[in-house]
Design a protein around this motif. Structure first.
Motif, PDB file in Angstrom:
ATOM      1  N   MET A   1     -65.536 -17.399  23.440  1.00  0.00           N
ATOM      2  CA  MET A   1     -65.964 -18.064  22.397  1.00  0.00           C
ATOM      3  C   MET A   1     -63.831 -17.654  21.457  1.00  0.00           C
ATOM      4  SD  MET A   1     -68.114 -17.864  18.753  1.00  0.00           S
ATOM      5  CE  MET A   1     -69.209 -18.669  19.664  1.00  0.00           C
ATOM      6  N   LYS A   2     -63.455 -18.758  20.779  1.00  0.00           N
ATOM      7  CA  LYS A   2     -62.247 -18.364  20.124  1.00  0.00           C
ATOM      8  C   LYS A   2     -62.530 -17.058  19.083  1.00  0.00           C
ATOM      9  CE  LYS A   2     -58.865 -21.619  21.229  1.00  0.00           C
ATOM     10  NZ  LYS A   2     -58.280 -23.003  20.838  1.00  0.00           N
ATOM     11  N   ILE A   3     -61.088 -16.351  18.683  1.00  0.00           N
ATOM     12  CA  ILE A   3     -61.103 -14.991  17.471  1.00  0.00           C
ATOM     13  C   ILE A   3     -60.374 -15.897  16.445  1.00  0.00           C
ATOM     14  CG2 ILE A   3     -60.447 -12.927  16.631  1.00  0.00           C
ATOM     15  CD1 ILE A   3     -61.322 -11.800  19.904  1.00  0.00           C
ATOM     16  N   ILE A   4     -60.797 -16.404  15.555  1.00  0.00           N
ATOM     17  CA  ILE A   4     -60.128 -17.331  15.122  1.00  0.00           C
ATOM     18  C   ILE A   4     -60.011 -16.111  13.471  1.00  0.00           C
ATOM     19  CG2 ILE A   4     -59.504 -19.280  13.400  1.00  0.00           C
ATOM     20  CD1 ILE A   4     -61.240 -20.521  15.210  1.00  0.00           C
ATOM     21  N   LYS A   5     -58.950 -15.984  12.746  1.00  0.00           N
ATOM     22  CA  LYS A   5     -58.605 -15.507  11.545  1.00  0.00           C
ATOM     23  C   LYS A   5     -57.615 -16.162  11.153  1.00  0.00           C
ATOM     24  CE  LYS A   5     -58.317 -10.817  14.326  1.00  0.00           C
ATOM     25  NZ  LYS A   5     -57.556  -8.983  13.839  1.00  0.00           N
ATOM     26  N   VAL A   6     -58.147 -15.360   9.564  1.00  0.00           N
ATOM     27  CA  VAL A   6     -57.470 -16.642   8.547  1.00  0.00           C
ATOM     28  C   VAL A   6     -57.064 -15.411   7.737  1.00  0.00           C
ATOM     29  CG1 VAL A   6     -57.774 -18.752   6.610  1.00  0.00           C
ATOM     30  CG2 VAL A   6     -59.197 -18.693   8.562  1.00  0.00           C
ATOM     31  N   LEU A   7     -55.634 -15.804   7.396  1.00  0.00           N
ATOM     32  CA  LEU A   7     -54.780 -14.697   6.080  1.00  0.00           C
ATOM     33  C   LEU A   7     -54.926 -15.516   4.711  1.00  0.00           C
ATOM     34  CD1 LEU A   7     -54.138 -13.580   9.410  1.00  0.00           C
ATOM     35  CD2 LEU A   7     -52.803 -11.898   8.291  1.00  0.00           C
ATOM     36  N   GLY A   8     -55.531 -15.089   4.344  1.00  0.00           N
ATOM     37  CA  GLY A   8     -54.446 -15.337   2.493  1.00  0.00           C
ATOM     38  C   GLY A   8     -53.887 -14.457   2.051  1.00  0.00           C
ATOM     39  N   ILE A   9     -52.441 -14.655   1.839  1.00  0.00           N
ATOM     40  CA  ILE A   9     -51.029 -14.152   0.999  1.00  0.00           C
ATOM     41  C   ILE A   9     -51.184 -14.178  -0.320  1.00  0.00           C
ATOM     42  CG2 ILE A   9     -48.474 -13.894   1.628  1.00  0.00           C
ATOM     43  CD1 ILE A   9     -49.260 -14.498   4.705  1.00  0.00           C
ATOM     44  N   GLY A  10     -50.551 -13.295  -0.579  1.00  0.00           N
ATOM     45  CA  GLY A  10     -50.175 -13.872  -2.184  1.00  0.00           C
ATOM     46  C   GLY A  10     -50.692 -12.926  -2.821  1.00  0.00           C
ATOM     47  N   ASN A  11     -50.258 -12.157  -4.280  1.00  0.00           N
ATOM     48  CA  ASN A  11     -50.446 -11.649  -5.393  1.00  0.00           C
ATOM     49  C   ASN A  11     -51.662 -12.235  -6.064  1.00  0.00           C
ATOM     50  OD1 ASN A  11     -50.708  -9.829  -7.091  1.00  0.00           O
ATOM     51  ND2 ASN A  11     -48.711  -8.887  -6.709  1.00  0.00           N
ATOM     52  N   ILE A  12     -52.563 -12.050  -6.811  1.00  0.00           N
ATOM     53  CA  ILE A  12     -53.771 -12.576  -7.417  1.00  0.00           C
ATOM     54  C   ILE A  12     -52.924 -12.532  -8.943  1.00  0.00           C
ATOM     55  CG2 ILE A  12     -55.537 -12.853  -6.191  1.00  0.00           C
ATOM     56  CD1 ILE A  12     -56.934 -10.705  -7.820  1.00  0.00           C
ATOM     57  N   LEU A  13     -52.298 -11.966  -9.062  1.00  0.00           N
ATOM     58  CA  LEU A  13     -51.277 -11.250 -10.433  1.00  0.00           C
ATOM     59  C   LEU A  13     -50.514 -11.827 -10.851  1.00  0.00           C
ATOM     60  CD1 LEU A  13     -52.470  -7.305 -10.194  1.00  0.00           C
ATOM     61  CD2 LEU A  13     -53.685  -8.785 -11.075  1.00  0.00           C
ATOM     62  N   VAL A  14     -49.992 -12.051 -10.020  1.00  0.00           N
ATOM     63  CA  VAL A  14     -49.133 -12.972 -10.041  1.00  0.00           C
ATOM     64  C   VAL A  14     -48.993 -14.428 -10.403  1.00  0.00           C
ATOM     65  CG1 VAL A  14     -46.357 -13.284  -9.418  1.00  0.00           C
ATOM     66  CG2 VAL A  14     -47.587 -11.232  -8.784  1.00  0.00           C
ATOM     67  N   GLY A  15     -50.038 -15.370 -11.148  1.00  0.00           N
ATOM     68  CA  GLY A  15     -49.850 -16.234 -11.420  1.00  0.00           C
ATOM     69  C   GLY A  15     -50.400 -17.218  -9.623  1.00  0.00           C
ATOM     70  N   ASP A  16     -49.808 -18.601  -9.410  1.00  0.00           N
ATOM     71  CA  ASP A  16     -50.074 -19.824  -8.400  1.00  0.00           C
ATOM     72  C   ASP A  16     -49.360 -18.400  -7.580  1.00  0.00           C
ATOM     73  OD1 ASP A  16     -49.880 -21.175 -10.379  1.00  0.00           O
ATOM     74  OD2 ASP A  16     -47.836 -22.764  -9.740  1.00  0.00           O
ATOM     75  N   ASP A  17     -48.719 -17.204  -7.395  1.00  0.00           N
ATOM     76  CA  ASP A  17     -48.838 -16.162  -5.857  1.00  0.00           C
ATOM     77  C   ASP A  17     -49.733 -16.582  -5.521  1.00  0.00           C
ATOM     78  OD1 ASP A  17     -47.111 -15.138  -3.424  1.00  0.00           O
ATOM     79  OD2 ASP A  17     -47.336 -12.890  -4.998  1.00  0.00           O
ATOM     80  N   GLY A  18     -51.259 -15.915  -5.947  1.00  0.00           N
ATOM     81  CA  GLY A  18     -52.525 -15.549  -5.922  1.00  0.00           C
ATOM     82  C   GLY A  18     -53.382 -17.193  -5.191  1.00  0.00           C
ATOM     83  N   PHE A  19     -52.609 -17.757  -4.882  1.00  0.00           N
ATOM     84  CA  PHE A  19     -52.857 -18.748  -4.083  1.00  0.00           C
ATOM     85  C   PHE A  19     -53.985 -18.555  -2.438  1.00  0.00           C
ATOM     86  CE2 PHE A  19     -53.391 -22.363  -0.961  1.00  0.00           C
ATOM     87  CZ  PHE A  19     -53.479 -23.255  -2.106  1.00  0.00           C
TER      88      PHE A  19
END
Length: 153
Positions: A1-19
């Protein structure tokens, strides 16, 4: 079974950068297979290399700012067709995402498959947890696309 990693990058305190982290929050409300790990990668940089080294596939979610497309536009890239490195923020993310992946190719074994989802953003300088309505609307859309990527693995 493949190991899949989902990374969310950004800063939730800086508006749209928290996407990226906001998409991870949406994914946490969904049924995720046990071979998938959701990782809040903060503002990214070289640290992402340590999170992805043992994965077979990674899916990265980040904000992009080109000024060429409407706010909320969703982009999809693979490691075969990397976007220009200046699409991803330098100042907020230390070293931009594309340059980090390129360095990773030189210094370590990279996953077989790399998928990047980005959304065109506008608000990146003010401290707020509020995202632009267009970026907020893209959260569920990108979460759906990530679920589809996982199913097709």
């Amino acid at each position: 079974m493949k190991i899949i990693k989902v990374l969310g990058i950004g800063n939730i305190l800086v508006g749209d950068d928290g996407f990226g982290p906001r998409v991870l929050e949406e994914l946490q409300t969904r049924e995720i297979p046990e071979n998938v790990e959701l990782i809040d990668a903060g503002v990214g940089g070289m640290a992402i290399l340590s999170w992805i080294e043992d994965a077979d596939k990674i899916i990265i979610i980040d904000s992009v700012q080109t000024g060429n497309e409407p706010i909320g536009t969703v982009y999809r890239f693979t490691d075969k067709e990397m976007p220009p490195s200046d699409m991803f923020m330098l100042s907020l993310h230390d070293l931009n995402l594309v340059d980090t992946i390129n360095i990773g190719r030189v210094v370590q074994k990279m996953p077989e498959e790399i998928i990047i989802y980005g959304v065109e953003v506008i608000r990146l300088t003010e401290f707020t947890k509020e995202m632009s309505p267009e970026v907020e609307a893209a959260v569920k859309e990108v979460a759906d696309l990530v679920i589809e990527e996982i199913r097709n693995s």
